[in-house]
Design a protein around this motif. Structure first.
Motif, PDB file in Angstrom:
ATOM      1  N   SER A 435       0.829  -1.185   0.000  1.00 47.06           N
ATOM      2  CA  SER A 435       0.000   0.000   0.000  1.00 47.06           C
ATOM      3  C   SER A 435       0.868   1.241   0.000  1.00 47.06           C
ATOM      4  CB  SER A 435      -0.902   0.015   1.236  1.00 47.06           C
ATOM      5  OG  SER A 435      -1.505   1.281   1.388  1.00 47.06           O
ATOM      6  N   MET A 436       0.485   2.222  -0.778  1.00 44.50           N
ATOM      7  CA  MET A 436       1.166   3.510  -0.748  1.00 44.50           C
ATOM      8  C   MET A 436       0.490   4.454   0.238  1.00 44.50           C
ATOM      9  SD  MET A 436       2.256   4.094  -4.712  1.00 44.50           S
ATOM     10  CE  MET A 436       3.322   5.460  -4.230  1.00 44.50           C
ATOM     11  N   ARG A 437      -0.422   3.909   1.023  1.00 46.04           N
ATOM     12  CA  ARG A 437      -1.052   4.687   2.089  1.00 46.04           C
ATOM     13  C   ARG A 437      -0.952   3.937   3.416  1.00 46.04           C
ATOM     14  NH1 ARG A 437      -1.943   9.621   2.468  1.00 46.04           N
ATOM     15  NH2 ARG A 437      -3.891   9.338   3.597  1.00 46.04           N
ATOM     16  N   ASP A 438       0.064   3.121   3.565  1.00 46.09           N
ATOM     17  CA  ASP A 438       0.245   2.332   4.774  1.00 46.09           C
ATOM     18  C   ASP A 438       1.139   3.096   5.752  1.00 46.09           C
ATOM     19  OD1 ASP A 438       0.618   0.505   6.751  1.00 46.09           O
ATOM     20  OD2 ASP A 438       1.550  -1.033   5.489  1.00 46.09           O
ATOM     21  N   PHE A 439       0.520   3.771   6.698  1.00 46.37           N
ATOM     22  CA  PHE A 439       1.267   4.584   7.649  1.00 46.37           C
ATOM     23  C   PHE A 439       1.943   3.744   8.725  1.00 46.37           C
ATOM     24  CE2 PHE A 439      -1.062   7.824   5.565  1.00 46.37           C
ATOM     25  CZ  PHE A 439      -0.440   9.038   5.820  1.00 46.37           C
ATOM     26  N   SER A 440       1.676   2.448   8.741  1.00 45.67           N
ATOM     27  CA  SER A 440       2.326   1.614   9.746  1.00 45.67           C
ATOM     28  C   SER A 440       3.826   1.539   9.512  1.00 45.67           C
ATOM     29  CB  SER A 440       1.720   0.205   9.747  1.00 45.67           C
ATOM     30  OG  SER A 440       2.034  -0.488   8.548  1.00 45.67           O
ATOM     31  N   VAL A 441       4.290   1.790   8.267  1.00 44.70           N
ATOM     32  CA  VAL A 441       5.723   1.784   7.989  1.00 44.70           C
ATOM     33  C   VAL A 441       6.354   3.142   8.275  1.00 44.70           C
ATOM     34  CG1 VAL A 441       5.458  -0.007   6.248  1.00 44.70           C
ATOM     35  CG2 VAL A 441       5.407   2.390   5.546  1.00 44.70           C
ATOM     36  N   ALA A 442       5.534   4.118   8.621  1.00 50.14           N
ATOM     37  CA  ALA A 442       6.020   5.463   8.942  1.00 50.14           C
ATOM     38  C   ALA A 442       5.181   6.032  10.080  1.00 50.14           C
ATOM     39  CB  ALA A 442       5.943   6.363   7.710  1.00 50.14           C
ATOM     40  N   PRO A 443       5.291   5.430  11.265  1.00 47.32           N
ATOM     41  CA  PRO A 443       4.382   5.810  12.362  1.00 47.32           C
ATOM     42  C   PRO A 443       4.525   7.263  12.801  1.00 47.32           C
ATOM     43  CG  PRO A 443       6.158   4.390  13.153  1.00 47.32           C
ATOM     44  CD  PRO A 443       6.222   4.370  11.661  1.00 47.32           C
ATOM     45  N   GLN A 444       5.690   7.888  12.551  1.00 48.25           N
ATOM     46  CA  GLN A 444       5.858   9.265  12.999  1.00 48.25           C
ATOM     47  C   GLN A 444       5.227  10.282  12.055  1.00 48.25           C
ATOM     48  OE1 GLN A 444       8.014   7.465  11.347  1.00 48.25           O
ATOM     49  NE2 GLN A 444       9.896   8.541  10.829  1.00 48.25           N
ATOM     50  N   VAL A 445       4.810   9.824  10.870  1.00 48.88           N
ATOM     51  CA  VAL A 445       4.242  10.750   9.892  1.00 48.88           C
ATOM     52  C   VAL A 445       2.800  11.077  10.262  1.00 48.88           C
ATOM     53  CG1 VAL A 445       3.605  11.046   7.468  1.00 48.88           C
ATOM     54  CG2 VAL A 445       5.770   9.949   8.062  1.00 48.88           C
ATOM     55  N   ARG A 447      -0.940  11.816   9.842  1.00 52.02           N
ATOM     56  CA  ARG A 447      -1.944  11.437   8.844  1.00 52.02           C
ATOM     57  C   ARG A 447      -2.740  12.687   8.490  1.00 52.02           C
ATOM     58  NH1 ARG A 447      -3.929   5.415  10.723  1.00 52.02           N
ATOM     59  NH2 ARG A 447      -1.863   4.679  11.327  1.00 52.02           N
ATOM     60  N   ASP A 448      -2.455  13.206   7.324  1.00 51.99           N
ATOM     61  CA  ASP A 448      -2.896  14.550   7.007  1.00 51.99           C
ATOM     62  C   ASP A 448      -3.112  14.651   5.503  1.00 51.99           C
ATOM     63  OD1 ASP A 448      -1.913  17.529   6.233  1.00 51.99           O
ATOM     64  OD2 ASP A 448      -2.760  17.550   8.249  1.00 51.99           O
ATOM     65  N   PRO A 449      -3.990  15.549   5.038  1.00 51.96           N
ATOM     66  CA  PRO A 449      -4.169  15.709   3.592  1.00 51.96           C
ATOM     67  C   PRO A 449      -2.887  16.084   2.861  1.00 51.96           C
ATOM     68  CG  PRO A 449      -5.957  16.792   4.767  1.00 51.96           C
ATOM     69  CD  PRO A 449      -4.966  16.359   5.805  1.00 51.96           C
ATOM     70  N   SER A 450      -1.883  16.583   3.589  1.00 53.93           N
ATOM     71  CA  SER A 450      -0.633  16.970   2.937  1.00 53.93           C
ATOM     72  C   SER A 450       0.222  15.760   2.574  1.00 53.93           C
ATOM     73  CB  SER A 450       0.173  17.911   3.844  1.00 53.93           C
ATOM     74  OG  SER A 450       0.618  17.231   5.004  1.00 53.93           O
ATOM     75  N   VAL A 451      -0.143  14.564   3.054  1.00 52.80           N
ATOM     76  CA  VAL A 451       0.627  13.352   2.770  1.00 52.80           C
ATOM     77  C   VAL A 451      -0.175  12.492   1.810  1.00 52.80           C
ATOM     78  CG1 VAL A 451       1.801  11.353   3.731  1.00 52.80           C
ATOM     79  CG2 VAL A 451       1.668  13.472   5.060  1.00 52.80           C
ATOM     80  N   GLN A 452       0.259  12.490   0.559  1.00 56.38           N
ATOM     81  CA  GLN A 452      -0.465  11.752  -0.474  1.00 56.38           C
ATOM     82  C   GLN A 452      -0.070  10.286  -0.502  1.00 56.38           C
ATOM     83  OE1 GLN A 452       0.429  13.078  -4.467  1.00 56.38           O
ATOM     84  NE2 GLN A 452      -1.582  12.495  -5.230  1.00 56.38           N
ATOM     85  N   THR A 453       1.226   9.996  -0.320  1.00 54.93           N
ATOM     86  CA  THR A 453       1.703   8.626  -0.398  1.00 54.93           C
ATOM     87  C   THR A 453       2.808   8.381   0.620  1.00 54.93           C
ATOM     88  OG1 THR A 453       3.338   9.225  -2.089  1.00 54.93           O
ATOM     89  CG2 THR A 453       1.204   8.413  -2.870  1.00 54.93           C
ATOM     90  N   ILE A 454       2.982   7.120   0.975  1.00 54.34           N
ATOM     91  CA  ILE A 454       4.111   6.648   1.772  1.00 54.34           C
ATOM     92  C   ILE A 454       4.847   5.615   0.917  1.00 54.34           C
ATOM     93  CG2 ILE A 454       4.826   5.372   3.828  1.00 54.34           C
ATOM     94  CD1 ILE A 454       3.800   8.109   4.522  1.00 54.34           C
ATOM     95  N   SER A 455       6.143   5.805   0.723  1.00 52.77           N
ATOM     96  CA  SER A 455       6.898   4.848  -0.088  1.00 52.77           C
ATOM     97  C   SER A 455       6.919   3.498   0.609  1.00 52.77           C
ATOM     98  CB  SER A 455       8.335   5.348  -0.294  1.00 52.77           C
ATOM     99  OG  SER A 455       8.346   6.512  -1.085  1.00 52.77           O
ATOM    100  N   PRO A 456       6.380   2.458  -0.006  1.00 53.03           N
ATOM    101  CA  PRO A 456       6.327   1.158   0.659  1.00 53.03           C
ATOM    102  C   PRO A 456       7.661   0.426   0.699  1.00 53.03           C
ATOM    103  CG  PRO A 456       5.324   1.022  -1.500  1.00 53.03           C
ATOM    104  CD  PRO A 456       5.657   2.461  -1.292  1.00 53.03           C
ATOM    105  N   MET A 457       8.538   0.671  -0.283  1.00 50.84           N
ATOM    106  CA  MET A 457       9.808  -0.056  -0.354  1.00 50.84           C
ATOM    107  C   MET A 457      10.944   0.888  -0.770  1.00 50.84           C
ATOM    108  SD  MET A 457       8.518  -3.497  -2.326  1.00 50.84           S
ATOM    109  CE  MET A 457      10.180  -4.150  -2.386  1.00 50.84           C
ATOM    110  N   PRO A 458      11.179   1.954  -0.022  1.00 52.38           N
ATOM    111  CA  PRO A 458      12.255   2.884  -0.405  1.00 52.38           C
ATOM    112  C   PRO A 458      13.626   2.224  -0.253  1.00 52.38           C
ATOM    113  CG  PRO A 458      11.454   3.422   1.789  1.00 52.38           C
ATOM    114  CD  PRO A 458      10.547   2.339   1.256  1.00 52.38           C
ATOM    115  N   VAL A 459      14.533   2.551  -1.153  1.00 56.17           N
ATOM    116  CA  VAL A 459      15.887   2.001  -1.100  1.00 56.17           C
ATOM    117  C   VAL A 459      16.893   3.149  -1.220  1.00 56.17           C
ATOM    118  CG1 VAL A 459      15.271  -0.254  -2.024  1.00 56.17           C
ATOM    119  CG2 VAL A 459      15.908   1.585  -3.597  1.00 56.17           C
ATOM    120  N   ASP A 460      18.094   2.891  -0.707  1.00 53.81           N
ATOM    121  CA  ASP A 460      19.187   3.852  -0.816  1.00 53.81           C
ATOM    122  C   ASP A 460      19.534   4.048  -2.292  1.00 53.81           C
ATOM    123  OD1 ASP A 460      21.559   5.269  -0.796  1.00 53.81           O
ATOM    124  OD2 ASP A 460      22.523   4.032   0.721  1.00 53.81           O
TER     125      ASP A 460
END
Length: 617
Positions: A435-445, A447-460
């Motif tokens: 999911s690109m809306r799974d905030f469980s991988v970014a708990p400190q973010v 949850r706000d209309p300003s956040v459209q997506t969460i990268s599910p598998m970001p890499v260096d």
């Protein structure tokens, strides 16, 4: 932007029109420059006076309103020497507050020049005196940190000579300031971005591109449409309104840097643009990178490098032939370019290469990691997008405000993504569902209309050359190529780590850190004096972000140990991560922000507070 080579060459000769331009530019950026040979700076010494005022500027024959310093755009070159103390008296002749931030300089935080963070700003018709010791050497720059003034021409270069012998040998040097200019006011640009973030994108995919095989296949394009995302959205503001400048000159004006064949020529290249990431190359001439962000690195030979806003690179070139070369600063979305000439004599010009094909964002740019999506979906889905549908993403959490639920901006509460969410964002048979809306991988973010997506598998992605540069057929610089020339002053392991998400809503042009924009923040990001911290920047957007930390240098985590490259600005690639270690050794409050001017203005900025160790309690 259509580039006509005959028009370029036709305007290259030094004649009456070029002479008329000379009065618009400081001495170091005259239409034909023999180079900077000490002691020939524009302003230097212990006491320097600068005056900020409205003026006009001429670019490719067109006059625009602007803000200059001491009557020039770019502002005067400030040349200092390591070990001296400098007093800079800055007078503001504007009808509004102004400021100067000394980008990359290590100094007391009260002298850093950020209104509302380190000082109150410079009121109209008043003077503020900056005074600080010069504790470093290298190539830096300065610019306004007030409103959107930087876009109007309020920027200039700084060169600091080392107190001892310079380890970089060269026969001649040139300062090369890259920037972007628009006939539109910066306020008008920002309004258009808020109303329609894609307003300036004139490179969208077309039926003609589909038929010619240059654009994505129809199925893939429809899948991107379901996600309400555009793979051509590489730069928010580009060549549709910008003219790209070199030392204040447009492509037709053709600023020229002179050399004698066989000389080692040092180019001090500064990206002083508001919004433009440049790909820099000199066709037919290799460049040796010798300095990054003002600090020396082991020389590395390259043919091209990508340059985030606010980065500086010093390069050595040794042109052996009695011929002209074109310095190309191509915008990263390839909507236009800045152009200058290196030549043994005035009036010479080289061929200007055509713009290359624009890059298209990929699943990796969406934070889908290194997965090879080509075989993920069944039934011949080359992008592996499956039936991904952003509009059908997770059901809203129970505590989601009705106005947010209506817009689809809330995700499930503590449980993260629901099965429906994963199904909507799946990649087809046998593929991983993310999911690109799974905030469980970014708990400190937040949850706000300003956040459209969460990268599910970001890499260096610091070992990559940048969007569109993967297969250009020549050597392109990556951060992994940089190795510090001298051992780092602090090689301790980090005491703790901190994840910071680069968040945004591209449909609304909303930008933030961890979902919190500058105007809404309540507490600064706290550090204790002397502590060693690893910062992990996680890009949850499809845009590149040059992130700048004031008052400090940091070491990029690229496996170079005690010789990790030290920088003050790092370009974080779309959907990727970048990590750095830094020592919080400068007490005070410091700005920390994306250096894309309109992203910062929209909220992508926070304050870092370094507290004395005795005050830790």
């Amino acid at each position: 932007m259509i580039i006509n080579r005959r028009n370029f060459i036709g305007t290259a000769a030094v004649g009456g029109s070029t002479a008329a331009l000379a009065n618009w530019f400081p001495a170091w950026a005259q239409p034909v420059s023999a180079g900077i040979t000490a002691p020939l700076p524009t302003v230097s010494g212990e006491d320097i006076s600068l005056r900020i005022a409205r003026q006009t500027m001429r670019v490719d024959g067109k006059v625009s309103r602007a803000i200059g310093v001491n009557g020039t755009i770019p502002a005067p070159l400030i040349r200092l020497r390591e070990g001296q103390t400098v007093r800079l008296s800055v007078t503001n002749d504007l009808d509004e507050d102004s400021s100067i931030h000394w980008h990359g300089l290590i100094l007391p935080f009260q002298m850093d020049g950020v209104p509302g963070v380190s000082f109150p700003g410079i009121k109209p018709r008043s003077t503020f005196v900056y005074e600080f010791p010069v504790v470093q050497s290298g190539t830096y720059w300065y610019h306004s940190h007030s409103g959107l003034q930087e876009q109007l021409g309020h920027y200039g270069p700084i060169v600091i000579d080392p107190k001892g012998q310079d380890p970089i040998a060269y026969d001649r040097e040139h300062v090369v300031v890259l920037s972007d200019h628009s006939q539109l006011s910066p306020e008008a640009i920002f309004r258009k971005l808020k109303v329609n973030p894609g307003h300036f994108n004139m490179q969208r995919q077309t039926v003609g591109g589909l038929l010619a095989g240059k654009d994505q296949p129809l199925k893939e394009r429809l899948d991107w449409g379901k996600m309400r995302m555009d793979p051509t959205d590489i730069a928010d503001v580009n060549g549709s309104t910008y003219t790209f400048l070199v030392n204040g000159y447009g492509p037709k004006d053709n600023w020229t840097a002179l050399f004698t064949p066989g000389e080692r020529v040092r180019l001090r290249i500064i990206n002083a643009s508001a919004m433009s990431i440049f790909n820099v190359r000199i066709p037919g001439l290799r460049m040796s990178i010798v300095q990054a962000d003002g600090l020396n690195v082991r020389p590395i030979e390259v043919d091209e490098f990508q340059m985030g806003v606010a980065e500086t690179y010093d390069v050595i070139v040794t042109p052996a032939d009695d011929r002209a070369y074109t310095l190309v600063a191509e915008a990263n979305d390839r909507s236009g370019l800045g152009r200058a000439t290196l030549a043994p004599r005035p009036g010479m010009a080289a061929e200007v290469p055509p713009l290359r094909e624009r890059p298209l964002a990929t699943m990796k740019d969406m934070g889908m990691g290194d997965m090879d999506m080509s075989g993920a979906a069944s039934g011949g889905d080359p992008a592996g997008l499956g039936d991904m549908d952003m509009s059908a993403a997770a059901a809203p959490a129970a505590d989601c405000p009705p106005e947010h639920a209506k817009m689809g901006h809330c995700t499930p509460a503590e449980g993260g993504a629901t099965a429906a969410d994963h199904a909507a964002m799946g990649h087809g048979a046998g593929a991983m569902s993310h999911s690109m809306r799974d905030f469980s991988v970014a708990p400190q973010v937040k949850r706000d209309p300003s956040v459209q997506t969460i990268s599910p598998m970001p890499v260096d992605r610091m070992n990559e050359p940048g969007q569109g540069l993967e297969d250009v057929g020549h050597k392109v610089l990556t951060y992994h190529d940089l190795v510090a020339l001298e051992r780092n002053p602090d090689v301790r392991a980090p005491e703790r780590s901190l994840d910071i998400h680069l968040t945004g809503n591209m449909e609304r042009f909303m930008w933030s850190f961890d979902g919190i924009k500058m105007s809404d923040y309540h507490q600064p990001i706290p550090f204790i004096e002397g502590e060693r911290v690893r910062i992990n920047l996680i890009n949850d957007s499809m845009m590149s972000h040059p992130i700048h930390l004031h008052g400090h240098f940091f070491e990029l985590v690229t496996g170079k140990g005690a010789f990790s490259p030290r920088k003050h600005t790092v370009l974080v690639q779309p959907g990727g991560t970048a990590s750095f270690d830094f020592t919080a050794d400068a007490v005070g409050d410091w700005a920390f922000h994306c250096h894309l001017l309109y992203h910062m203005h929209a909220g992508m900025m926070r304050v870092v507070s370094v507290r004395p160790r005795g005050d830790a309690a």
